[in-house]
Design a protein around this motif. Structure first.
Motif, short mmCIF file in Angstrom:
data_model
loop_
_atom_site.label_atom_id
_atom_site.label_comp_id
_atom_site.label_asym_id
_atom_site.label_seq_id
_atom_site.Cartn_x
_atom_site.Cartn_y
_atom_site.Cartn_z
N VAL A 86 0.87 -1.18 0.00
CA VAL A 86 0.00 0.00 0.00
C VAL A 86 0.90 1.23 0.00
CG1 VAL A 86 -1.81 1.26 1.22
CG2 VAL A 86 -1.75 -1.25 1.31
N LEU A 87 0.74 2.08 -1.01
CA LEU A 87 1.57 3.27 -1.16
C LEU A 87 0.78 4.48 -0.68
CD1 LEU A 87 2.81 1.11 -3.11
CD2 LEU A 87 3.61 3.02 -4.51
N SER A 88 1.33 5.19 0.29
CA SER A 88 0.65 6.37 0.81
C SER A 88 1.70 7.42 1.19
CB SER A 88 -0.20 6.00 2.03
OG SER A 88 0.62 5.54 3.09
N PRO A 89 1.36 8.69 1.37
CA PRO A 89 0.02 9.23 1.15
C PRO A 89 -0.26 9.43 -0.34
CG PRO A 89 1.52 10.99 1.72
CD PRO A 89 2.31 9.71 1.79
N GLU A 90 -1.21 10.25 -0.64
CA GLU A 90 -1.61 10.46 -2.01
C GLU A 90 -0.53 11.21 -2.79
OE1 GLU A 90 -2.53 12.18 0.46
OE2 GLU A 90 -2.54 14.31 -0.09
N LEU A 91 -0.52 11.04 -4.06
CA LEU A 91 0.32 11.76 -5.02
C LEU A 91 1.80 11.44 -4.94
CD1 LEU A 91 -1.01 15.45 -5.08
CD2 LEU A 91 -1.13 13.75 -6.90
N ALA A 92 2.38 11.67 -3.80
CA ALA A 92 3.82 11.50 -3.65
C ALA A 92 4.09 10.54 -2.50
CB ALA A 92 4.49 12.85 -3.38
N PRO A 93 3.93 9.26 -2.74
CA PRO A 93 4.02 8.31 -1.63
C PRO A 93 5.44 8.22 -1.07
CG PRO A 93 3.90 7.15 -3.73
CD PRO A 93 3.65 8.60 -4.03
N ASP A 94 5.51 8.25 0.24
CA ASP A 94 6.80 8.06 0.91
C ASP A 94 6.73 6.92 1.92
OD1 ASP A 94 5.37 9.11 3.01
OD2 ASP A 94 6.45 11.01 3.06
N THR A 95 5.57 6.30 2.02
CA THR A 95 5.38 5.21 2.98
C THR A 95 4.82 3.99 2.25
OG1 THR A 95 4.89 6.84 4.70
CG2 THR A 95 4.24 4.55 5.13
N ILE A 96 5.55 2.90 2.36
CA ILE A 96 5.09 1.65 1.74
C ILE A 96 4.74 0.69 2.87
CG2 ILE A 96 5.57 -0.10 -0.01
CD1 ILE A 96 6.13 2.77 -0.99
N THR A 97 3.50 0.27 2.92
CA THR A 97 3.07 -0.69 3.93
C THR A 97 2.89 -2.05 3.25
OG1 THR A 97 1.93 1.05 5.15
CG2 THR A 97 1.34 -1.23 5.68
N PHE A 98 3.69 -3.00 3.65
CA PHE A 98 3.60 -4.35 3.11
C PHE A 98 2.77 -5.21 4.07
CE2 PHE A 98 7.60 -2.74 1.35
CZ PHE A 98 7.48 -3.08 0.00
N ILE A 99 1.78 -5.87 3.53
CA ILE A 99 0.95 -6.77 4.34
C ILE A 99 1.12 -8.19 3.80
CG2 ILE A 99 -1.41 -7.35 5.06
CD1 ILE A 99 -2.07 -4.34 4.58
N ASN A 100 1.50 -9.08 4.68
CA ASN A 100 1.65 -10.48 4.32
C ASN A 100 0.27 -11.13 4.38
OD1 ASN A 100 2.08 -13.25 4.24
ND2 ASN A 100 4.04 -13.11 5.34
N MET A 101 -0.22 -11.63 3.27
CA MET A 101 -1.56 -12.20 3.25
C MET A 101 -1.70 -13.40 4.19
SD MET A 101 -2.58 -12.07 -0.78
CE MET A 101 -2.37 -10.59 -1.78
N ASP A 102 -0.57 -14.05 4.49
CA ASP A 102 -0.62 -15.20 5.39
C ASP A 102 -0.56 -14.80 6.85
OD1 ASP A 102 -0.84 -17.05 3.32
OD2 ASP A 102 1.33 -17.00 2.99
N GLU A 103 -0.07 -13.59 7.09
CA GLU A 103 -0.03 -13.07 8.46
C GLU A 103 -0.48 -11.61 8.43
OE1 GLU A 103 3.49 -14.80 10.94
OE2 GLU A 103 4.25 -14.36 8.93
N PRO A 104 -1.74 -11.42 8.16
CA PRO A 104 -2.19 -10.04 7.92
C PRO A 104 -2.11 -9.14 9.15
CG PRO A 104 -4.04 -11.58 7.89
CD PRO A 104 -2.80 -12.40 7.94
N GLY A 105 -1.94 -9.73 10.31
CA GLY A 105 -1.81 -8.89 11.49
C GLY A 105 -0.47 -8.19 11.56
N ILE A 106 0.47 -8.66 10.74
CA ILE A 106 1.82 -8.07 10.76
C ILE A 106 1.99 -7.20 9.53
CG2 ILE A 106 4.29 -8.56 10.74
CD1 ILE A 106 3.61 -11.25 12.04
N ARG A 107 2.34 -5.99 9.73
CA ARG A 107 2.61 -5.11 8.60
C ARG A 107 4.04 -4.61 8.69
NH1 ARG A 107 -0.97 0.02 10.82
NH2 ARG A 107 -1.06 -0.84 12.90
N ILE A 108 4.63 -4.48 7.56
CA ILE A 108 6.00 -3.98 7.50
C ILE A 108 5.95 -2.65 6.77
CG2 ILE A 108 8.30 -4.40 6.58
CD1 ILE A 108 7.69 -7.41 6.85
N VAL A 109 6.44 -1.61 7.42
CA VAL A 109 6.36 -0.27 6.85
C VAL A 109 7.77 0.18 6.46
CG1 VAL A 109 5.69 2.13 7.27
CG2 VAL A 109 4.34 0.27 8.27
N ARG A 110 7.91 0.58 5.23
CA ARG A 110 9.19 1.10 4.73
C ARG A 110 8.98 2.52 4.23
NH1 ARG A 110 11.71 -2.61 7.30
NH2 ARG A 110 11.67 -4.71 6.41
N MET A 111 9.99 3.34 4.42
CA MET A 111 9.89 4.75 4.05
C MET A 111 10.87 5.06 2.91
SD MET A 111 7.68 5.61 6.38
CE MET A 111 7.66 7.40 6.23
#
Lengths: 419, 499
Positions: A86-111
């Motif tokens: 998931v790329l956010s915020p709008e227009l100029a994304p600087d935050t990438i949130t990766f969600i593992n479909m097998d462990e959706p409770g865990i998210r990995i956020v990269r900037m």
């Protein structure tokens, strides 16, 4: 992590086959939770993005798993690698949130950091680089550089595994993963991957074309029109040609074999493994349609197209920020306004097509704001306005249709996966 | 009394149905005696006061009073005759307070009394002279007709304190409006004071004094609360789903130093009302105080006065974010002029001095909608900060960059199609907006930015409502706000200084 993902992917596929073989017997084996990513990409607003979950098999409450962010550029799912970016915020994304479909409770956020007043991500890709693994690549350029736009010369790669953001050569575009477009009037153009030449190549600006290492279908060697990537994963590449709506070209990578398949209609396409889903788009012949005018000056009196379900959409709010009130929020119909002006009509016709069997199923929802969210394990999940349905796929028809949920959480649900 | 001759002539009426037989006649007189007819005369009961209610008799007002006890005489169970000779004595500093009896029985006296102003802490002495039963009090030897004296606090006396709300010398104003007092002096009830153009809270003090200006002892509990009520309409739905207009009533409440906060001060010290204010506060103000358990209040109005144009512009230009993002926008002063004509407060008319209001909930210099705090209404520097933060949020360069990139990208992919042109220049009054602006022109991003400020709510800012959008393959220009007005044109046609 990728090994684990593959194992999970195999598990799901096996379950899917068993499910087709014995729907009633194996109903309990169906993954219990359906996860939906809800948010609306805009160029202006901090629309909140949420991950929700609900019972995948029967009607129930929608549970908020967590808020992903505010302001959405795009969502890039990969059902084979069991990852959503998931790329956010709008227009100029600087935050990438990766969600593992097998462990959706865990998210990995990269900037990733860049000057949004100067640089624009012309392209946003999910890539699986052989060395760096899975990640998101931004092709940053300068649209207002002196002397004309400065087109991207490299890919700014944000790896899922962590570590530094690195620059990859444009040639790494060949590792692009793509699952198609979400439905409705969402602005998808900036994500569209056009292909040229032979081997098929992605233009990076007017002068550079980057090969994706796949030969053009032999029956399209002389075709000079635009080709668009519908989907690309380990198993297949799917194309559609601008001049031939209602037809897709599918490359079976294991066999290195292209074949052409008809679809019920042209429109917005997305893929879920061996299934392709479509949303019909029609053009009304308005005086202001873009084919006739490249500049539209709104007067408030021009002719507009209308998609069915307009009244319902006016009552559905999309909060422009987490603290916006209903009075301060757009309605879903507001998102249709641009398309209405340009004569685009969404008649509420959906289809799914099985690439292996050729089975086609059509769904007429009666509402322009409809889309297929997921096809998995012999079940189709689709949204009609603020309602989410599931139905068993039996051959070329549907059975056991169940409304799983209805409400404001569903309105902006455009992506889904099972766990 | 032995040997004295008394002649008593009294007519009695025996009630119908009375029990036949010997009867006892009791005569209540000045002494206890038995006459030659064997009739016994018994004395009256000595009055006794148990309680006096209420305990607070506000000075200068008429209080309803009940005195309870026994032996007051004149009980309706013993006589139907009117009371005679009974007296309620209320003494205040050696003088009697008039009491008007509305009811007098053997155990309770009710009536009204008006206590004049007196010293704080003064008491009232209350006693009763018994009325006896019928013709007056019949006392035995050494028996008094007077009751005990009930000494009650005379809290009514504390109301004799005098509240003085004083305005110090107002600070000079850039545009001194006629509605604001320009000289120091006491503030009349319902009077007006003004927030200065600085802006600063008026130099207001409040103090209590005793009669003749004596200094009081003890503490005073002070509180200031001010209200600014307004209403605005929104759309809603009734129970049947029909669209209806909903009237929303809002009351902006502020206080000193904050809403709901009391200030406790020694009574000898004046309260500097503006001291420690959390933010500037105005509107319909009520000053409340409590001294010696007795409350009081005072109403007045706090209005505002405007700074001059150059002061406003100096303030606007110091907004820090501008320095890092291309400097103060060229259109800023014109935009403020369009929003409010540089008026935080109305300058004239029946609403002079009240916050400059624009529907639905816009206030002040930058018509901040809705107000972020009471300071949005009464502190023009705060209003400017609020408005500039909103303007910052609508900064449109990234948006415009994305539109350009989208068009460039689309054009680059048109290998088989004619190239689409960039959008033509767009002239709005004195402004020309351009894809590639010349020295005297402005980028389209500024038009987007200006329009977004007016549209306010984010719902009005989505794609189609932006001033310009690229939606392949067309550029879409939308000058019009949802209400059909061309705000960008209005701003462009505004001058500086204000017109």
């Amino acid at each position: 992590m990728l090994v684990g993902n593959k194992r999970s992917s195999v598990r799901v596929q096996v379950l899917g086959m068993l499910y087709v073989a014995g729907v009633l017997i194996l109903q309990g084996a169906e993954p219990s939770r359906l996860y939906i990513v809800a948010g609306t990409p805009t160029a202006e607003a901090k629309v909140p993005i949420y991950l929700y979950s609900l019972d995948a098999g029967k009607a129930g409450q929608v549970k908020t798993e967590f808020k992903i962010g505010d302001g959405l550029t795009c969502v890039l799912p990969d059902y084979q690698l069991r990852t959503v970016a998931v790329l956010s915020p709008e227009l100029a994304p600087d935050t990438i949130t990766f969600i593992n479909m097998d462990e959706p409770g865990i998210r990995i956020v990269r900037m990733v950091s860049y000057d949004a007043n100067k640089f624009v991500p012309y392209e946003k890709y999910l890539l699986r680089n052989p060395r760096e693994g899975l990640g998101v690549a931004l092709a940053l350029g300068e649209p207002s550089a002196p002397g004309g736009p400065l087109w991207p010369s490299a890919l700014t790669f944000v790896p899922l595994k962590g570590g530094a953001v690195i620059q990859l050569p444009l040639e790494d575009t060949r590792y692009v993963r793509w699952a198609g477009f979400p439905g409705g009037p969402l602005d998808n153009l900036h994500l569209q991957i056009e292909l040229r030449g032979d081997p098929l190549s992605v233009p990076q600006g007017p002068a550079v074309k980057v090969s994706i290492g796949i030969a053009r279908p032999p029956y399209l060697k002389t075709y000079t029109g635009n080709l668009t990537l519908v989907a690309n994963d380990d198993d297949r590449t799917i194309l559609e040609s601008a001049d031939e709506p209602g037809v897709i070209d599918v490359l079976d990578k294991a066999k290195n074999e292209w074949r052409r398949l008809p679809t019920p209609f042209g429109g917005v396409l997305r893929a879920f493994g061996s299934w392709v889903a479509g949303l019909e788009v029609r053009s009304a012949n308005l005086n202001s349609t873009p084919s006739k005018k490249a500049l539209i000056v709104v007067t408030g009196k021009e002719e507009r197209a209308v998609s069915p379900g307009s009244k319902k959409r006016m009552s559905e709010k999309i909060r422009a920020s987490s603290d916006a009130s209903d009075d301060d929020s757009a309605s879903v119909e507001d998102y249709f306004a641009m398309k209405n002006l340009q004569g685009t009509v969404y008649p509420g016709e959906l289809f799914v097509l099985n690439l292996n069997t050729g089975a086609q199923i059509r769904i007429s929802t009666g509402s322009g704001d409809s889309e297929v969210l997921l096809v998995a394990n012999g079940v189709i999940y689709y949204r009609v306005d603020d309602a989410l349905f599931r139905a068993d796929i039996v051959g070329s028809s549907l059975s056991n249709t169940v409304k799983l949920a209805e409400g404001p959480e569903i309105v902006q649900a455009h992506w889904a996966f099972l766990n | 009394m032995s040997g004295a001759q008394y002649d008593i002539s009294q007519q009695f009426t025996v009630a119908t149905g009375a029990t036949p037989g010997d009867q006892t006649l009791t005569v209540t007189g000045p002494t206890s005696l038995t006459d030659n007819t064997g009739v016994e005369i018994t004395p009256s009961s000595t009055p006794y006061i148990d309680g006096v209610y209420p305990s607070v008799w506000p000075a200068g007002t008429t209080s309803q009073v009940t005195i309870t006890g026994s032996g007051f005489g004149c009980s309706p169970t013993t006589t139907t005759q009117p009371c005679q000779n009974g007296v309620l004595q209320i003494s205040q500093a050696g003088s009697y307070v008039a009491f008007y009896v509305t009811s007098w029985t053997d155990t309770a006296i009710m009536g009204t009394a008006t206590v004049s102003g007196g010293e704080p802490g003064e008491t009232l002495s209350i006693s009763v002279v018994g009325a006896g039963y019928g013709l007056g009090f019949a006392a035995a030897a050494s028996q008094s007709a007077g009751s005990n004296t009930k000494t009650v606090q005379a809290p009514g006396a504390s109301n004799a304190v005098k509240l003085t709300v004083s305005l110090g010398t107002p600070t000079s104003a850039d545009q001194w409006p006629g509605y604001c007092p320009q000289a120091a002096g006491p503030v009349a009830s319902g009077g007006i004071v003004c927030i200065s153009s600085a802006p600063a809270f008026p130099p207001l003090t409040a103090q209590l004094t005793g009669p003749a200006g004596q200094t009081l002892t003890g503490q005073v509990d002070w509180r200031l609360t001010s209200h600014y009520p307004y209403s605005y309409n929104t759309t809603g739905k009734d129970a049947n789903g029909n669209s209806i207009t909903v009237v929303n009533n809002v009351d902006i409440i502020c206080g000193a130093p904050e809403v709901g906060t009391d200030t406790f001060l020694d009574a000898s010290v004046p309260w500097n009302i503006g001291s420690g204010l959390a933010y500037l506060c105005g509107g319909n103000a009520t000053l409340e105080y409590t001294y010696a358990q007795t409350p009081g209040s005072f109403n007045f109005r706090i209005l505002g006065q405007n700074p001059n144009y150059s002061t406003v512009e100096s303030q606007l230009s110091t907004y820090p974010w501008f320095a890092a993002n291309g400097g103060t926008p060229w259109f800023l002063y014109q935009l403020v002029n369009q929003e409010s004509s540089y008026q935080q407060f109305n300058n004239t008319g029946a609403k002079a001095g009240l916050p400059n209001y624009g529907a639905p909930q816009g206030f002040g210099l930058m018509q901040v909608d809705p107000p972020r705090s009471p300071a949005t209404l009464y502190d023009w520097t705060h209003n400017a900060g609020d408005g500039l933060a909103i303007l910052q949020g609508f900064y449109a360069v990234p948006y415009w960059q994305a539109q350009k990139a989208s068009w460039q990208r689309y054009n680059a992919l048109q290998s088989q199609s004619p190239t689409f042109n960039p959008p033509p220049d767009d002239t709005e009054g004195t402004c020309t907006f351009s894809y590639a602006p010349l020295a005297t022109e402005y980028p389209y991003s500024d038009a987007v930015w200006i329009k977004r400020y007016n549209s306010g709510g984010a719902s009005k800012n989505f794609s189609y409502n932006n001033f310009i959008t690229f939606s392949a393959p067309a550029w879409i220009i939308n000058h019009l706000a949802p209400n059909g007005t061309n705000y960008v044109l209005a701003v462009c046609n505004r001058n500086q200084p204000p017109n």
